[in-house]
Design a protein around this motif. Structure first.
Motif, PDB file in Angstrom:
ATOM      1  N   ARG A  71      31.978  58.536  88.220  1.00 31.97           N
ATOM      2  CA  ARG A  71      30.924  58.204  89.177  1.00 31.97           C
ATOM      3  C   ARG A  71      31.133  59.161  90.351  1.00 31.97           C
ATOM      4  NH1 ARG A  71      29.777  55.609  85.174  1.00 31.97           N
ATOM      5  NH2 ARG A  71      29.060  53.441  85.099  1.00 31.97           N
ATOM      6  N   HIS A 108      30.176  51.381  81.532  1.00 31.18           N
ATOM      7  CA  HIS A 108      31.325  50.514  81.787  1.00 31.18           C
ATOM      8  C   HIS A 108      30.822  49.186  82.359  1.00 31.18           C
ATOM      9  CE1 HIS A 108      32.179  51.988  86.249  1.00 31.18           C
ATOM     10  NE2 HIS A 108      31.011  51.436  86.124  1.00 31.18           N
ATOM     11  N   ARG A 116      21.963  49.240  93.304  1.00 32.84           N
ATOM     12  CA  ARG A 116      21.614  50.617  93.704  1.00 32.84           C
ATOM     13  C   ARG A 116      20.309  50.562  94.470  1.00 32.84           C
ATOM     14  NH1 ARG A 116      26.177  51.515  91.150  1.00 32.84           N
ATOM     15  NH2 ARG A 116      26.225  50.112  89.384  1.00 32.84           N
ATOM     16  N   LEU A 165      28.337  47.416  96.730  1.00 29.75           N
ATOM     17  CA  LEU A 165      29.174  46.558  95.876  1.00 29.75           C
ATOM     18  C   LEU A 165      29.921  45.540  96.725  1.00 29.75           C
ATOM     19  CD1 LEU A 165      29.034  49.408  94.189  1.00 29.75           C
ATOM     20  CD2 LEU A 165      30.996  48.502  92.983  1.00 29.75           C
TER      21      LEU A 165
END
Ligand code: GTQ
Length: 347
Positions: A71, A108, A116, A165
């Motif tokens: 990422r 994953h 996002r 997050l």
């Protein structure tokens, strides 16, 4: 409030004897852990300019190939927490992620929840648990806890999005981990279509979606239209804000962080009460001045800032003749679930 005994007031040998037994006295630290009246936050009001950040993100694209990054993200870190702790606030992690044409960020899944908010570029997509979500500017895409997700890009310009997050709190709970996976097979079914109209749900007998997160993509065009409609319908409304919810439950879209779309009407200045959760503001369209306690930031399009909890905020539209639109993330659901949520009206 009386002064309490300090550590230095105790015989060093006494402290050492205690420490050997893994024991410490409370009273020298009592006021630090239970400060009078209001918490002492580490979270500092912090501003991140997209214009300043963007060239560094594109440079990361040259410096580090996807295979070496998995990422490719530059983390927006709050200096009050120490940059290396990668926190915007106690529960919020923010990152700007770059995906170049043809790149793929492998599948994953992990325990922290992510969303996002697409900042620029077209042609990218995120596949979440088999549902391929197109990404365009202002769209909100959820990757809830435990669901497989991967990002790909069929367009021809760089795509950037803001990752939000709850990693800091999940990590703090020592519950953060990831599992690597294989490329997903895209499955039929699109939550943004099945739940495209507020007030209309798929009838349970035929179509009850047993997925705990039935809606993964919230297109910006819909959120923007809903804000415009709300503002037109209720001119006296003190605040034109919508909350992203799970359409099946009506509750928060995710368990830990809350997400909102806010419209500042032309020339509007909005004074908000001091609330216990920390919050993040990101400009989708237009511009805003954000006053956080005695600090003031000027946010242009794609800029981001964060505010500690227990702080009065004032948001002012920088445009006199047009609305501005902000994406807001906060720790509200977490505070409410823990029973520590508070609001203090402006003094
Ligand atoms: O896109 O899955 O910013 O796993 C941090 C961790 C993005 C992602 C981040 C991640 C992701």
């Amino acid at each position: 409030m009386s002064d309490l005994g300090r550590l230095e007031d105790l015989p060093p040998q006494y402290i050492e004897d205690l420490r050997k037994l893994n024991i410490v006295p409370l009273w020298p630290s009592l006021r630090a852990v239970l400060p009078p009246g209001k918490p002492r936050p580490n979270t500092q009001p912090t501003f991140w300019s997209y214009e300043a950040l963007r060239p560094h993100l594109l440079r990361a694209g040259e410096l580090t190939p996807m295979e070496k990054a998995e990422r490719r993200v530059l983390v927006l870190a709050n200096p009050g927490h120490g940059l290396d702790h990668m926190k915007a606030s106690p529960a919020i992690y923010l990152g700007m992620q770059l995906l170049l044409p043809g790149e793929w960020a492998p599948s994953h899944r992990h325990t922290p929840n992510a969303v996002r908010m697409v900042v620029e570029g077209a042609g990218a997509w995120t596949t979440v648990e088999g549902e391929k979500c197109p990404m365009s500017r202002g769209d909100l895409i959820l990757t809830p806890t435990g669901l497989w997700h991967e990002h790909g890009h069929d367009g021809n310009e760089p795509v950037v999005w803001l990752d939000v997050l709850d990693l800091p709190v999940v990590y703090y709970l020592e519950a953060s981990y990831a599992i690597e996976g294989r490329r997903q097979t895209v499955q039929p079914g699109r939550g943004d279509r099945a739940y495209a109209r507020g007030g209309l749900l798929p009838t349970p007998v035929f179509a009850r979606n047993s997925k705990p997160y039935p809606m993964l993509r919230y297109p910006w065009a819909d959120a923007r239209a809903a804000l415009e409609a709300l503002a037109a319908d209720q001119p006296a409304l003190p605040m034109v804000q919508l909350t992203y919810v799970n359409p099946e439950t009506g509750g928060d879209a995710l368990n830990i962080l809350g997400f909102h779309a806010l419209m500042l009407r032309p020339g509007e200045s909005l004074a908000l009460p001091a609330r216990s959760p920390a919050s993040v503001f990101h400009v989708i369209e237009g511009g805003a001045d954000v006053q956080i306690g005695d600090q003031r930031f000027t946010l242009a399009e794609a800029d981001t800032c964060c505010a500690p909890g227990y702080t009065p905020l004032t948001l002012t539209n920088r445009r006199a003749g047009q609305p501005s639109f902000l994406f807001v993330a906060d720790e509200g659901p977490l505070h409410r679930k823990l029973g520590v949520y508070e609001e203090r009206p402006p003094a």
